[in-house]
Design a protein around this motif. Structure first.
Motif, PDB file in Angstrom:
ATOM      1  N   SER A   1      42.323  -6.469  14.699  1.00 59.23           N
ATOM      2  CA  SER A   1      42.929  -6.383  13.835  1.00 59.23           C
ATOM      3  C   SER A   1      43.003  -5.739  12.996  1.00 59.23           C
ATOM      4  N   GLU A   2      42.191  -4.786  12.016  1.00 58.00           N
ATOM      5  CA  GLU A   2      42.313  -4.021  11.273  1.00 58.00           C
ATOM      6  C   GLU A   2      42.883  -2.857  10.961  1.00 58.00           C
ATOM      7  N   GLY A   3      44.007  -2.101  12.071  1.00 59.61           N
ATOM      8  CA  GLY A   3      44.005  -1.070  12.556  1.00 59.61           C
ATOM      9  C   GLY A   3      45.058  -0.869  12.018  1.00 59.61           C
ATOM     10  N   THR A   4      45.804  -1.686  11.107  1.00 57.42           N
ATOM     11  CA  THR A   4      47.208  -1.544  11.167  1.00 57.42           C
ATOM     12  C   THR A   4      47.644  -1.885   8.924  1.00 57.42           C
ATOM     13  N   VAL A   5      48.203  -0.994   8.660  1.00 56.04           N
ATOM     14  CA  VAL A   5      48.562  -1.271   6.956  1.00 56.04           C
ATOM     15  C   VAL A   5      49.785  -2.110   7.339  1.00 56.04           C
ATOM     16  N   ASP A   6      50.640  -2.811   8.345  1.00 56.43           N
ATOM     17  CA  ASP A   6      51.173  -4.080   7.627  1.00 56.43           C
ATOM     18  C   ASP A   6      51.830  -4.361   9.234  1.00 56.43           C
ATOM     19  N   GLY A   7      51.127  -4.425  10.456  1.00 56.48           N
ATOM     20  CA  GLY A   7      51.293  -4.555  11.511  1.00 56.48           C
ATOM     21  C   GLY A   7      51.280  -4.229  13.109  1.00 56.48           C
TER      22      GLY A   7
ATOM     23  N   SER B   1      53.349   1.742  23.742  1.00 61.76           N
ATOM     24  CA  SER B   1      52.835   1.358  22.271  1.00 61.76           C
ATOM     25  C   SER B   1      51.498   0.968  22.251  1.00 61.76           C
ATOM     26  N   ILE B   2      51.638   1.227  20.836  1.00 59.58           N
ATOM     27  CA  ILE B   2      50.295   0.587  20.735  1.00 59.58           C
ATOM     28  C   ILE B   2      50.367  -1.261  20.469  1.00 59.58           C
ATOM     29  N   THR B   3      49.310  -1.914  20.649  1.00 59.79           N
ATOM     30  CA  THR B   3      49.696  -3.449  19.521  1.00 59.79           C
ATOM     31  C   THR B   3      49.896  -3.779  18.798  1.00 59.79           C
ATOM     32  N   ARG B   4      51.280  -4.052  18.780  1.00 65.28           N
ATOM     33  CA  ARG B   4      51.700  -4.598  16.951  1.00 65.28           C
ATOM     34  C   ARG B   4      50.623  -5.343  16.574  1.00 65.28           C
ATOM     35  N   GLU B   5      49.909  -5.226  15.576  1.00 63.47           N
ATOM     36  CA  GLU B   5      49.205  -6.700  15.462  1.00 63.47           C
ATOM     37  C   GLU B   5      50.699  -7.577  13.986  1.00 63.47           C
ATOM     38  N   ILE B   6      51.477  -6.827  14.562  1.00 65.30           N
ATOM     39  CA  ILE B   6      52.704  -8.304  14.010  1.00 65.30           C
ATOM     40  C   ILE B   6      53.231  -9.495  15.117  1.00 65.30           C
ATOM     41  N   SER B   7      52.018  -9.569  16.430  1.00 67.64           N
ATOM     42  CA  SER B   7      53.475  -9.563  16.763  1.00 67.64           C
ATOM     43  C   SER B   7      51.907 -10.542  17.604  1.00 67.64           C
ATOM     44  N   ASN B   8      50.138 -11.119  16.638  1.00 71.06           N
ATOM     45  CA  ASN B   8      49.964 -11.726  16.874  1.00 71.06           C
ATOM     46  C   ASN B   8      50.446 -13.620  17.012  1.00 71.06           C
TER      47      ASN B   8
ATOM     48  N   HIS C   1      52.244  -0.067  11.207  1.00 69.65           N
ATOM     49  CA  HIS C   1      52.057   1.644  11.578  1.00 69.65           C
ATOM     50  C   HIS C   1      50.394   1.625  11.315  1.00 69.65           C
ATOM     51  N   PRO C   2      50.266   2.669  11.980  1.00 68.08           N
ATOM     52  CA  PRO C   2      48.557   2.551  11.819  1.00 68.08           C
ATOM     53  C   PRO C   2      47.673   2.984  10.017  1.00 68.08           C
ATOM     54  N   THR C   3      46.778   2.343   9.603  1.00 72.12           N
ATOM     55  CA  THR C   3      45.704   2.995   8.300  1.00 72.12           C
ATOM     56  C   THR C   3      45.408   4.260   9.123  1.00 72.12           C
ATOM     57  N   ASP C   4      44.293   5.370   8.425  1.00 77.15           N
ATOM     58  CA  ASP C   4      43.520   6.342   8.844  1.00 77.15           C
ATOM     59  C   ASP C   4      42.366   5.391   9.216  1.00 77.15           C
ATOM     60  N   VAL C   5      41.629   4.160   9.663  1.00 79.24           N
ATOM     61  CA  VAL C   5      41.060   3.877  10.720  1.00 79.24           C
ATOM     62  C   VAL C   5      41.756   3.937  11.750  1.00 79.24           C
ATOM     63  N   GLY C   6      43.365   3.308  11.829  1.00 76.77           N
ATOM     64  CA  GLY C   6      43.683   3.070  13.012  1.00 76.77           C
ATOM     65  C   GLY C   6      43.730   4.159  13.502  1.00 76.77           C
ATOM     66  N   PHE C   7      44.522   5.338  12.875  1.00 77.01           N
ATOM     67  CA  PHE C   7      44.869   7.029  13.411  1.00 77.01           C
ATOM     68  C   PHE C   7      43.549   6.960  14.266  1.00 77.01           C
ATOM     69  N   GLU C   8      41.902   7.218  13.605  1.00 82.18           N
ATOM     70  CA  GLU C   8      41.081   7.888  13.965  1.00 82.18           C
ATOM     71  C   GLU C   8      40.994   7.016  14.529  1.00 82.18           C
ATOM     72  N   ARG C   9      40.457   6.185  15.032  1.00 78.94           N
ATOM     73  CA  ARG C   9      40.564   4.718  16.905  1.00 78.94           C
ATOM     74  C   ARG C   9      42.210   5.461  18.054  1.00 78.94           C
ATOM     75  N   MET C  10      42.978   5.718  17.162  1.00 79.12           N
ATOM     76  CA  MET C  10      43.432   6.575  18.862  1.00 79.12           C
ATOM     77  C   MET C  10      43.327   8.047  18.809  1.00 79.12           C
ATOM     78  N   LEU C  11      43.101   9.091  17.588  1.00 72.97           N
ATOM     79  CA  LEU C  11      42.615  10.057  18.012  1.00 72.97           C
ATOM     80  C   LEU C  11      41.187  10.189  19.134  1.00 72.97           C
ATOM     81  N   LYS C  12      40.662   9.156  18.959  1.00 72.08           N
ATOM     82  CA  LYS C  12      39.214   8.965  19.936  1.00 72.08           C
ATOM     83  C   LYS C  12      39.672   8.469  21.559  1.00 72.08           C
ATOM     84  N   ILE C  13      40.916   7.598  21.188  1.00 69.74           N
ATOM     85  CA  ILE C  13      41.381   8.106  22.545  1.00 69.74           C
ATOM     86  C   ILE C  13      41.676   9.105  23.447  1.00 69.74           C
TER      87      ILE C  13
END
Length: 357
Positions: free
Chosen positions: A326-332, A275-282, A334-346
């Motif tokens: 901590s800037e990769g999700t829309v709600d803590g 699971s991606i690190t949920r930013e809501i868990s900060n 689900h990824p934003t487009d930026v978050g998805f781009e980072r996921m895709l790189k890996i």
């Protein structure tokens, strides 16, 4: 008499003027639907839920969504429009209307697919009519249209210039990848359909990537494993289902789920993604504990599978998947487009290496 003739000539002139703006309507039946896991499913459903009666009810409903499907065609039209209908006009509270109920279009260039425009859905009605892109050069182009991610699509029509050419096409791929997972796989919260990470992965690797995401309901049930096992030729399975499974479900179901897939597809690589690190868990300690236990149990089950002699298994930890700022999700979650781009790189690098091997 002269007045009648003049009136008739005026009508003819008006009609001829309108004819220069006339269009041709291409019905859905003229296209070959791509990105489907099975042929002969109802409408634009991913799965024939009457055939797979043991699937959980929520999973059945989600597999009526046209997620991951698309059409391609060639045309020299200067304007591209769409008319379509979804089952309803409702929207989620963490998604864009375009992602949920709209389309987006790409044009094939020498270096890959290039974004061309979107079809914005009507916000109040299930029926929509939208211009995707206009004022294009009248040269032949190959278009790709991604279907809505979070709705059951009932019908669609493509509208092009009256005298424009049209040829439905089908893409040729050397590899097929099946991605099973949560809302993140399903596409939340990309801004448009083509930015869901399975769609991006397909374009990036020129692979047939089949999106089997089931938002909120990827819990590794045996019936789901058996259904996925019925998909024909597959070169890689990706299991990105940890976010929806409780720590206990991860512990109890992972081994059996992989074993069932391996039985139906011996020798096919399987990539397990934490699971991606949920930013809501900060700051939410409950979510932080859940995430830690989920991923810990997933890793333990992966190691158990290796110890049991299972081969061709690969693993991706959560580290850096959506970045570390901590800037990769829309709600803590689900990824934003930026978050998805980072996921895709890996993920893209890992999948590319597996398919190459």
């Amino acid at each position: 008499m002269k007045k009648k003739i003049n009136t008739l000539l005026f009508i003819i002139l008006i009609c001829s003027s309108f004819s220069s703006y006339a269009q041709q309507v291409i019905p859905a039946s003229k296209f070959e639907i791509q990105g489907k896991p099975f042929e002969n499913t109802p409408r634009y459903h991913r799965v024939d839920t009457l055939k797979y009666k043991s699937l959980p009810a929520a999973v059945k409903k989600l597999y009526t969504h046209a997620t991951g499907m698309y059409v391609t065609f060639k045309s020299n039209t200067g304007k591209l429009s769409l008319r379509w209908k979804t089952v309803d006009a409702e929207l989620g509270n963490n998604s864009t209307p375009i992602m949920s109920r709209g389309f987006d279009a790409y044009v094939k260039e020498a270096n890959g697919w290039r974004f061309a425009g979107v079809a914005r859905p009507d916000l109040k009605k299930a029926e929509s009519n939208a211009i995707v892109v206009e004022d294009m050069a009248n040269t032949e182009k190959e278009f790709l249209l991604y279907f809505p991610l979070y709705k059951e699509l009932l019908d669609f029509e493509v509208i092009i210039d009256e005298k424009a050419s049209f040829l439905a096409t089908r893409q040729s791929f050397n590899k097929t990848v099946v991605v099973y997972g949560s809302s993140i796989v399903h596409g939340a919260s990309a801004s448009r359909p083509g930015l869901a990470y399975p769609a991006q992965l397909g374009r990036r690797l020129n692979a047939n990537v089949i999106n089997m995401g089931v938002s909120g309901n990827a819990r590794m049930e045996p019936a789901v494993a058996d259904m996925l096992g019925d998909i024909g030729t597959v070169d890689l399975f990706i299991l990105d289902c940890v976010p929806n499974s409780s720590p206990e479900e991860v512990k109890e179901r992972t081994f059996n789920f992989v074993a069932r897939l391996r039985k139906s597809h011996p020798g096919v690589p399987i990539l397990l993604i934490e699971s991606i690190t949920r930013e809501i868990s900060n700051y939410n300690l409950k979510w932080k504990s859940r995430l830690t236990e989920q991923n810990k149990n997933f890793r333990l089950q992966y190691e158990k599978l290796l110890q049991a002699g299972y081969k061709d298994l690969y693993y991706l930890p959560t580290d850096h998947l959506i970045g570390d700022d901590s800037e990769g999700t829309v709600d803590g979650t689900h990824p934003t487009d930026v978050g998805f781009e980072r996921m895709l790189k890996i993920i893209g690098a890992k999948v590319g290496a597996i398919l190459h091997d």
